[in-house]
Design an enzyme around this catalytic site. Structure first.
Site, PDB file in Angstrom:
ATOM      1  CG  ASP A 144      34.322  40.558  41.384  1.00 51.97           C
ATOM      2  OD1 ASP A 144      34.549  40.230  40.207  1.00 51.97           O
ATOM      3  OD2 ASP A 144      35.204  40.672  42.254  1.00 51.97           O
ATOM      4  CG  ASP A 214      41.755  41.999  40.294  1.00 49.83           C
ATOM      5  OD1 ASP A 214      40.796  42.208  39.526  1.00 49.83           O
ATOM      6  OD2 ASP A 214      41.667  41.336  41.345  1.00 49.83           O
TER       7      ASP A 214
HETATM    8  C1  GLA Z   1      38.207  40.354  42.155  1.00 50.43           C
HETATM    9  C2  GLA Z   1      38.061  41.857  41.988  1.00 50.43           C
HETATM   10  C3  GLA Z   1      38.821  42.555  43.115  1.00 50.43           C
HETATM   11  C4  GLA Z   1      38.286  42.105  44.468  1.00 50.43           C
HETATM   12  C5  GLA Z   1      38.372  40.580  44.587  1.00 50.43           C
HETATM   13  C6  GLA Z   1      37.666  40.074  45.829  1.00 50.43           C
HETATM   14  O1  GLA Z   1      39.535  39.931  41.946  1.00 50.43           O
HETATM   15  O2  GLA Z   1      38.509  42.273  40.746  1.00 50.43           O
HETATM   16  O3  GLA Z   1      38.695  43.959  42.988  1.00 50.43           O
HETATM   17  O4  GLA Z   1      36.955  42.533  44.603  1.00 50.43           O
HETATM   18  O5  GLA Z   1      37.788  39.948  43.454  1.00 50.43           O
HETATM   19  O6  GLA Z   1      37.665  38.685  45.938  1.00 50.43           O
END
Ligand code: GLA
Length: 393
Positions: A144, A214
């Protein structure tokens, strides 16, 4: 001519490493801790999730990856080796437990110094971390971007192409580290679709890559993401998938009809099916949406051709997806927000690529054959509802 054709075919087939094609020949399916537990997830939650994935029938429906998301990380020791924090006392034992259930296990990190929840990232420790994950027995890595964006901006202020290159290099670096560590690991890129991830993610070893920001557990967020995937079908295929983010089915804020639309859209998109609901409270309705065999079979169709939009208008969307047996999956969505209104949505067979009088339909959610469709047929759908048909000649 022929002499040149064979190497050409071989070249095309091998443009994606064979290992990648085998690892995620169909879109990965599983469960991830983030959407429900977020920063609270513990070893006990993961074990319980593994138990419930088996007892609920989810494993047998195909959900095999149990993925730990952000907030497992502790400190690095003097030699730089990462250790889990007190919520995860023994990662290797946890992985053994998950494996003993006939499941696989996944982990999460960032190319930056910190993850999105401000835990330790892999920056400067990529090879070491890949080795640690392999030693623990991890089968899947979600990587990520998070704080690495700051590094990109610092190193290349106002130079977006240079920042993007730096990002791609960071993903390639972890890809190489995973290869060197020697354990087959599904590599999941999470950088919210920046720099049109679908264009380059497979080249840096991505088996799946996020295409959007997200998802949230509500219809508007889900359908906006789903519809924004129009036009991306050509980038996906066996071993490499567009990822419109994890499922919010059963996460409390969507109605049954909305969950059905969510699952229908993700199946049309050949999207990874990574559930994120609280399995300890899953009711039969949610379980049946997640595990509907005929719907999951569309998602997992071995041809691996993602679906695309064929009609949009009047709060109606129609999407179609070719399947390996020569049939076509066809989804009709009622986008209307009108409460308590059943709407009749028209399907013109011609638009779906079928000459008049030539399509036999099966309603996959109902598990019912509908017989031959008329030239123009009307499907009556509730607010935010969807119908998923399998059409064959
Ligand atoms: C980002 C990702 C999410 C999750 C969070 C965790 O927002 O897109 O899917 O993994 O981080 O902190």
């Amino acid at each position: 001519m022929r002499r040149y054709l064979l190497p050409l075919v071989a070249l095309v087939l091998t443009s994606l490493p064979l290992s990648a094609q085998k690892l995620a020949a169909t879109p990965p399916m599983g469960w991830n801790s983030w959407n429900w537990f977020a920063g609270k997830v513990t070893d006990a939650d993961i074990r319980k999730a593994a138990d419930l994935i088996v007892s609920s029938g989810m494993r047998d429906a195909g959900y095999v990856y149990v993925n730990i998301d952000d907030t497992w990380q502790g400190k690095r020791d003097a030699s730089g080796v990462i250790h889990a924090n007190e919520k995860f006392p023994d990662m290797e034992a946890l992985a053994d437990y998950v494996h003993s259930k006939g499941l696989k296990i996944g982990i999460y990190s960032s190319p930056g110094p910190q993850t999105c929840a401000h835990y330790e990232g892999s920056y400067g420790h990529e090879e070491q971390d890949a080795k640690t994950y392999a030693a623990w027995g991890m089968d899947y890595l979600k990587y990520d971007l998070c704080s690495f964006r700051n590094n990109m901006r610092q190193d290349h202020p106002n130079d977006i192409p240079a920042q993007n290159k730096m990002m791609r290099d960071a993903y390639e670096k972890m890809h190489q580290a995973l290869l060197k560590a020697g354990r087959p690991v599904v590599y999941s890129l999470c950088q919210y679709g920046f720099d049109q991830s679908w264009q380059w993610a497979p080249k840096v070893g991505g088996n799946l890559w996020r295409t959007t920001d997200d998802i949230r557990a509500n219809y508007d967020s889900m359908i906006l993401i789903g519809l924004s995937q129009a036009g991306l079908s050509k980038y996906a295929g066996p071993g490499h998938w567009n990822d419109p983010d994890m499922l919010e089915v059963g996460n409390g804020k969507m109605t049954h009809e909305e969950d059905v639309s969510h699952m229908t859209m993700w199946s049309m998109l050949a999207a990874p099916l990574i559930a994120g609901n609280n399995l300890t409270q899953m009711n039969d309705d949610v379980r049946s949406v997640l595990t509907n065999k005929e719907v999951v079979a569309v998602d997992q169709d071995k041809l691996g051709k993602q679906g695309d939009r064929i009609f949009s208008g009047d709060e109606t969307e129609i999407w179609s997806r070719p399947l390996s047996d020569g049939s076509v999956a066809l989804a009709i969505f009622n986008l209307s927000h009108d409460q308590n209104v059943m709407r009749g949505l028209r399907l013109h067979l011609k638009e779906a690529g079928f000459p008049a009088g030539t399509a036999h339909a099966r309603d996959l959610w109902a598990g019912k054959d509908l017989g031959m469709l008329k030239d123009t047929d009307v499907f009556t759908l509730p607010r935010h509802g969807a119908v998923l048909l399998k059409l064959s000649k």
